[in-house]
Design an enzyme around this catalytic site. Structure first.
Site, PDB file in Angstrom:
ATOM      1  N   LYS A  57       7.274 -12.601 -23.965  1.00 18.77           N
ATOM      2  CA  LYS A  57       7.835 -11.349 -23.423  1.00 18.77           C
ATOM      3  C   LYS A  57       8.516 -10.569 -24.545  1.00 18.77           C
ATOM      4  O   LYS A  57       8.320  -9.380 -24.716  1.00 18.77           O
ATOM      5  CB  LYS A  57       8.837 -11.628 -22.289  1.00 18.77           C
ATOM      6  CG  LYS A  57       8.180 -12.017 -20.975  1.00 18.77           C
ATOM      7  CD  LYS A  57       7.603 -10.891 -20.210  1.00 18.77           C
ATOM      8  CE  LYS A  57       6.084 -10.754 -20.286  1.00 18.77           C
ATOM      9  NZ  LYS A  57       5.244 -11.889 -20.092  1.00 18.77           N
ATOM     10  N   ARG A  78       1.244   1.759  -5.946  1.00 19.55           N
ATOM     11  CA  ARG A  78       1.446   0.774  -4.884  1.00 19.55           C
ATOM     12  C   ARG A  78       0.149   0.079  -4.489  1.00 19.55           C
ATOM     13  O   ARG A  78       0.170  -0.921  -3.785  1.00 19.55           O
ATOM     14  CB  ARG A  78       2.047   1.438  -3.638  1.00 19.55           C
ATOM     15  CG  ARG A  78       3.387   2.124  -3.868  1.00 19.55           C
ATOM     16  CD  ARG A  78       3.897   2.760  -2.589  1.00 19.55           C
ATOM     17  NE  ARG A  78       4.073   1.760  -1.568  1.00 19.55           N
ATOM     18  CZ  ARG A  78       5.171   1.006  -1.444  1.00 19.55           C
ATOM     19  NH1 ARG A  78       6.162   1.179  -2.287  1.00 19.55           N
ATOM     20  NH2 ARG A  78       5.282   0.095  -0.515  1.00 19.55           N
ATOM     21  N   GLU A  88       5.883  -9.183 -27.129  1.00 23.02           N
ATOM     22  CA  GLU A  88       4.912  -8.146 -26.746  1.00 23.02           C
ATOM     23  C   GLU A  88       5.553  -6.791 -26.458  1.00 23.02           C
ATOM     24  O   GLU A  88       4.884  -5.758 -26.565  1.00 23.02           O
ATOM     25  CB  GLU A  88       4.067  -8.614 -25.561  1.00 23.02           C
ATOM     26  CG  GLU A  88       4.770  -8.780 -24.258  1.00 23.02           C
ATOM     27  CD  GLU A  88       3.779  -9.190 -23.162  1.00 23.02           C
ATOM     28  OE1 GLU A  88       2.691  -8.605 -23.089  1.00 23.02           O
ATOM     29  OE2 GLU A  88       4.116 -10.121 -22.405  1.00 23.02           O
ATOM     30  N   LYS A 121      -3.196  -3.877 -19.935  1.00 19.99           N
ATOM     31  CA  LYS A 121      -2.762  -4.674 -18.786  1.00 19.99           C
ATOM     32  C   LYS A 121      -3.799  -5.726 -18.425  1.00 19.99           C
ATOM     33  O   LYS A 121      -3.482  -6.881 -18.120  1.00 19.99           O
ATOM     34  CB  LYS A 121      -2.503  -3.768 -17.587  1.00 19.99           C
ATOM     35  CG  LYS A 121      -2.022  -4.495 -16.345  1.00 19.99           C
ATOM     36  CD  LYS A 121      -0.692  -5.187 -16.604  1.00 19.99           C
ATOM     37  CE  LYS A 121      -0.221  -6.062 -15.479  1.00 19.99           C
ATOM     38  NZ  LYS A 121       0.932  -6.888 -15.846  1.00 19.99           N
ATOM     39  N   ASN A 152       1.065  -0.063   6.074  1.00 17.58           N
ATOM     40  CA  ASN A 152       1.434  -0.799   4.857  1.00 17.58           C
ATOM     41  C   ASN A 152       2.202  -2.032   5.315  1.00 17.58           C
ATOM     42  O   ASN A 152       3.153  -1.919   6.082  1.00 17.58           O
ATOM     43  CB  ASN A 152       2.329   0.058   3.960  1.00 17.58           C
ATOM     44  CG  ASN A 152       2.939  -0.776   2.829  1.00 17.58           C
ATOM     45  OD1 ASN A 152       2.345  -1.754   2.396  1.00 17.58           O
ATOM     46  ND2 ASN A 152       4.137  -0.412   2.419  1.00 17.58           N
ATOM     47  N   GLY A 153       1.771  -3.219   4.888  1.00 14.45           N
ATOM     48  CA  GLY A 153       2.445  -4.444   5.313  1.00 14.45           C
ATOM     49  C   GLY A 153       1.439  -5.487   5.754  1.00 14.45           C
ATOM     50  O   GLY A 153       0.243  -5.367   5.482  1.00 14.45           O
ATOM     51  N   HIS A 174      11.151 -31.288 -37.500  1.00 14.04           N
ATOM     52  CA  HIS A 174       9.911 -31.640 -38.208  1.00 14.04           C
ATOM     53  C   HIS A 174       9.342 -30.462 -38.989  1.00 14.04           C
ATOM     54  O   HIS A 174       8.174 -30.446 -39.357  1.00 14.04           O
ATOM     55  CB  HIS A 174       8.880 -32.189 -37.207  1.00 14.04           C
ATOM     56  CG  HIS A 174       9.384 -33.382 -36.465  1.00 14.04           C
ATOM     57  ND1 HIS A 174       9.570 -34.608 -37.043  1.00 14.04           N
ATOM     58  CD2 HIS A 174       9.790 -33.505 -35.181  1.00 14.04           C
ATOM     59  CE1 HIS A 174      10.052 -35.454 -36.142  1.00 14.04           C
ATOM     60  NE2 HIS A 174      10.209 -34.814 -35.012  1.00 14.04           N
ATOM     61  N   CYS A 223       0.851  -1.192   0.000  1.00 15.29           N
ATOM     62  CA  CYS A 223       0.000   0.000   0.000  1.00 15.29           C
ATOM     63  C   CYS A 223       0.882   1.236   0.000  1.00 15.29           C
ATOM     64  O   CYS A 223       2.109   1.138   0.042  1.00 15.29           O
ATOM     65  CB  CYS A 223      -0.866   0.009   1.255  1.00 15.29           C
ATOM     66  SG  CYS A 223      -1.773  -1.506   1.511  1.00 15.29           S
ATOM     67  N   TRP A 238      -3.757  -1.717  -1.168  1.00 17.74           N
ATOM     68  CA  TRP A 238      -3.695  -2.920  -1.996  1.00 17.74           C
ATOM     69  C   TRP A 238      -4.054  -4.043  -1.050  1.00 17.74           C
ATOM     70  O   TRP A 238      -3.257  -4.513  -0.267  1.00 17.74           O
ATOM     71  CB  TRP A 238      -2.281  -3.114  -2.566  1.00 17.74           C
ATOM     72  CG  TRP A 238      -2.147  -4.340  -3.417  1.00 17.74           C
ATOM     73  CD1 TRP A 238      -1.639  -5.547  -3.064  1.00 17.74           C
ATOM     74  CD2 TRP A 238      -2.551  -4.478  -4.786  1.00 17.74           C
ATOM     75  NE1 TRP A 238      -1.685  -6.418  -4.113  1.00 17.74           N
ATOM     76  CE2 TRP A 238      -2.247  -5.802  -5.186  1.00 17.74           C
ATOM     77  CE3 TRP A 238      -3.129  -3.622  -5.717  1.00 17.74           C
ATOM     78  CZ2 TRP A 238      -2.517  -6.284  -6.468  1.00 17.74           C
ATOM     79  CZ3 TRP A 238      -3.402  -4.102  -6.989  1.00 17.74           C
ATOM     80  CH2 TRP A 238      -3.096  -5.415  -7.353  1.00 17.74           C
ATOM     81  N   GLU A 264       7.055 -18.589 -22.524  1.00 17.17           N
ATOM     82  CA  GLU A 264       6.922 -17.310 -21.819  1.00 17.17           C
ATOM     83  C   GLU A 264       7.989 -16.313 -22.278  1.00 17.17           C
ATOM     84  O   GLU A 264       7.713 -15.141 -22.510  1.00 17.17           O
ATOM     85  CB  GLU A 264       6.998 -17.523 -20.297  1.00 17.17           C
ATOM     86  CG  GLU A 264       6.996 -16.274 -19.456  1.00 17.17           C
ATOM     87  CD  GLU A 264       5.833 -15.314 -19.698  1.00 17.17           C
ATOM     88  OE1 GLU A 264       5.933 -14.144 -19.307  1.00 17.17           O
ATOM     89  OE2 GLU A 264       4.847 -15.730 -20.347  1.00 17.17           O
TER      90      GLU A 264
END
Ligand code: AGP
Length: 609
Positions: free
Chosen positions: A486, A27, A489, A604, A100-101, A505, A2, A74, A482
């Site tokens: 990356k 955050r 994109e 996103k 925060n935490g 092949h 947060c 958050w 993956e």
């Protein structure tokens, strides 16, 4: 993760706090609030939703208070709501706190305080803090805060204000960032420098255990022993945008470097004290239900789908249950064979991806039990699933997903070991062996991050190529997919990933002189096979950078360049192997002058079909 802000001075605190929170919204942004102290006492306003909701609620209110604290959230404990938003207050309403935490022992403290007549309003871990401060308050807020933190287990950046000492904020940090901003006749506190830059560039950086007593004309800092300490002024040279990125050029690079912390946070409270068992409190299946699972289907999109592919390998290997992995936009229309004995695992960083949400609903409609792996508390996917495994990566701002992917892998490992321990498909010793390695992985991830130079070098050399290939076998093939996503994109290079054994092949026809090939050879059991596949592409004059586990030096004979990842358990290698691929994509995109954090044509969270 947060954002917290505090102000003591002669100007109205509320607008300054709101301005600071705006700078910290990266955050967390699911709810926010402020608490100020004026001649009439403590005033608190808090709202679910983006900061704009709080501004609306505050509009027209005469808030000329010059002391206040604020928070943008958050959520970790308690879904986003007005009640769960910060600040939280004490039983007597005289003390307000933002935090925060994560307070790990909050349930015990809550029970203890409740037995002493304290009444709690929210579902949060944080609310125990103002109640504890009230319990220990004997006229000195600093002393009450010191006593309170001696009872807290976990991580925190806390700010507290009290009606009884209205001219100050008392703050303390442990494992969470907190900085003091120094002004003329006013002083500031914040989780991070961006919140302060509009007002000052002179800061005090705090250490764990430091307790700050902040007044308009004085800042007193006591260290963990209670001794008053004099801090050196840290002069900030960054501009505001740089500061939000913590000094990194892009959110993507910042988030890549946050992975050691994200891995540690995602494991917190999920491994037994003896280190031999997985604890997943959010899974409410009975042992019978777990034993009754006949098939697992993992469904997701993009990077989350790739995490699911690693999940398939690991779950099948450790639990011996058949696992299908499905792209959500295919799953929802292919009339999947799903029933009450099927466990469906949906994976989504945002928890709002339309195809994944629809796949979840389709699975439930067909009677399956659904486990959601997501990074956003109370997101749609979390709300509609039967069970949840949250990844604690914190907000992911860059479109290209990085830290969410590695924490999703942690969730896959935890789920596999959890099912294995409930279905007795693994010896306790083997489970402990993997858990021991998993606990150390964040250290090895940091080692990989500290060794980015050779990757940057390869990126600079090959960033102007329009095509690239990734090859791997087994778990490495899943990671290669993956890595290629990356690169595609954010650099717009046409990258493809292939199971290395499949090249001959057809695709081998595309391998021409100087084309960059990224070969993943981290799996001991498949190493020799990979060496021969590298020879295949080298025979067509490809330029090969190989990723191998420390000690596997034979690959140096066949590859142009080798990146070694620290030794670890083969099933855990993907977490270390993907980091060089994230960095490669990042630097390729930088050398090509791409807008790394906001790549063209992408969003996103894809909330449309
Ligand atoms: C990955 O870098 C992309 N942003 C994209 O593929 C993403 O993984 C996909 O859209 C799924 O998003 P989710 O995890 O939020 O559901």
């Amino acid at each position: 993760m947060c954002g917290v802000v505090g102000y003591v001075g002669s100007s109205p605190a509320t607008p300054i706090i709101l301005e600071g929170l705006k700078k910290l919204e990266y955050r967390g942004y699911d709810s926010s609030g402020v608490a100020v102290l004026d001649k009439d006492g403590l005033k608190v306003e808090k709202k679910m939703g983006r900061l704009a909701e709080l501004e609306k609620a505050l509009a027209g209110r005469e808030l000329d208070a010059t002391v206040g604290i604020g928070h943008t959230r958050w959520a970790t404990h308690g879904r986003p709501s007005d009640v769960n938003a910060h600040p939280h207050t004490s039983n007597d309403g005289k003390i307000a706190v933002v935090h925060n935490g994560i307070i790990e022992n909050y349930l015990q403290l809550r029970e203890w305080l409740t037995s002493r007549g304290h009444v709690f309003k929210s579902e949060t871990d944080t609310e125990v803090i103002p109640h504890l401060i009230e319990h220990f308050y004997k006229g000195d807020l600093v002393e009450a805060v010191q006593k309170t933190v001696s009872h807290l287990e976990g991580s925190y950046a806390i700010m507290a204000i009290s009606v009884d000492q209205p001219d100050r904020i008392v703050a303390v940090r442990q494992d969470m960032p907190l900085v003091v901003g120094l002004g003329e006749g006013e002083n500031f506190l914040a989780s991070d420098i961006p919140a302060l830059l509009k007002y000052t560039r002179n800061c005090y950086l705090l250490n764990d255990g430091d307790v700050v007593e902040l007044r308009a004309d004085q800042v007193v800092i006591r260290d963990i022993t209670g001794k008053i300490v004099q801090k050196e002024i840290f002069k900030v040279t960054w501009d505001a945008e740089e500061a939000e990125k913590g000094g990194y050029d892009h959110f993507m690079l910042k988030e890549i470097h946050e992975q050691p912390r994200a891995l540690r946070d995602t494991l917190k409270g999920r491994i037994s004290h003896k280190g031999d068992k997985v604890i997943l409190e959010e899974i409410n299946m009975t042992p019978e239900q777990i034993k009754g699972i006949k098939k697992i289907v993992i469904t997701a999109c993009g990077t989350a789908y790739h995490a699911g592919l690693v999940g398939k390998y690991v779950i099948e290997q450790l639990v011996r249950i058949p696992v299908e992995v499905d792209i959500a936009s295919e799953f929802r229309y292919r009339d999947p064979i799903i029933d009450k004995d099927t466990l469906v695992v949906v994976v989504s960083q945002s928890g709002e991806t339309a195809d994944t949400l629809a796949a979840l609903r389709e699975a439930r409609r067909r009677g399956a039990r659904v486990v959601a792996v997501t990074n956003v508390i109370a997101s749609s996917v979390a709300r509609e699933a039967d069970d949840i495994i949250y990844t604690w990566a914190g907000p992911e701002i860059s479109v290209a997903s990085t830290k969410a992917y590695t924490t999703q892998l942690v969730a896959m490992y935890l789920l596999a070991l959890y099912l294995a321990q409930h279905r007795n498909t693994m010896a306790a010793g083997n489970i402990k062996e993997i858990l021991d390695e998993l606990k150390e992985l964040y250290v090895k991830a940091q080692d990989v991050l500290d060794n980015e130079a050779p990757i940057k070098e390869f990126a600079e050399k090959y960033s102007q190529h329009e095509d690239a290939f990734f090859i791997g076998r087994g778990l490495d093939y899943a990671v290669a997919l993956e890595g290629s996503l990356k690169l595609k994109e954010i650099s717009y290079i046409h990258a493809e990933a292939y199971a290395a054994g499949e090249l001959k092949h057809g695709t081998l026809a595309l391998i021409v002189e100087n084309i960059p090939v990224i070969a993943l050879a981290t799996q001991q059991s498949l190493f020799e096979k990979m060496v021969s596949n590298i020879k295949e592409v080298k025979a067509r004059d490809a330029r090969v950078i190989a990723l191998a586990m420390e000690g596997h030096t034979e690959v140096e004979k066949v590859a142009d360049q080798v990146i070694y990842i620290p030794k670890t358990h083969p099933v855990l290698a993907p977490i270390l192997t993907v980091i060089p691929l994230q960095l490669l994509a990042y630097y390729m995109a930088v050398y090509r002058g791409c807008d790394v954090d906001k790549p063209r044509n992408l969003a996103k969270s894809v909330t449309v079909e």
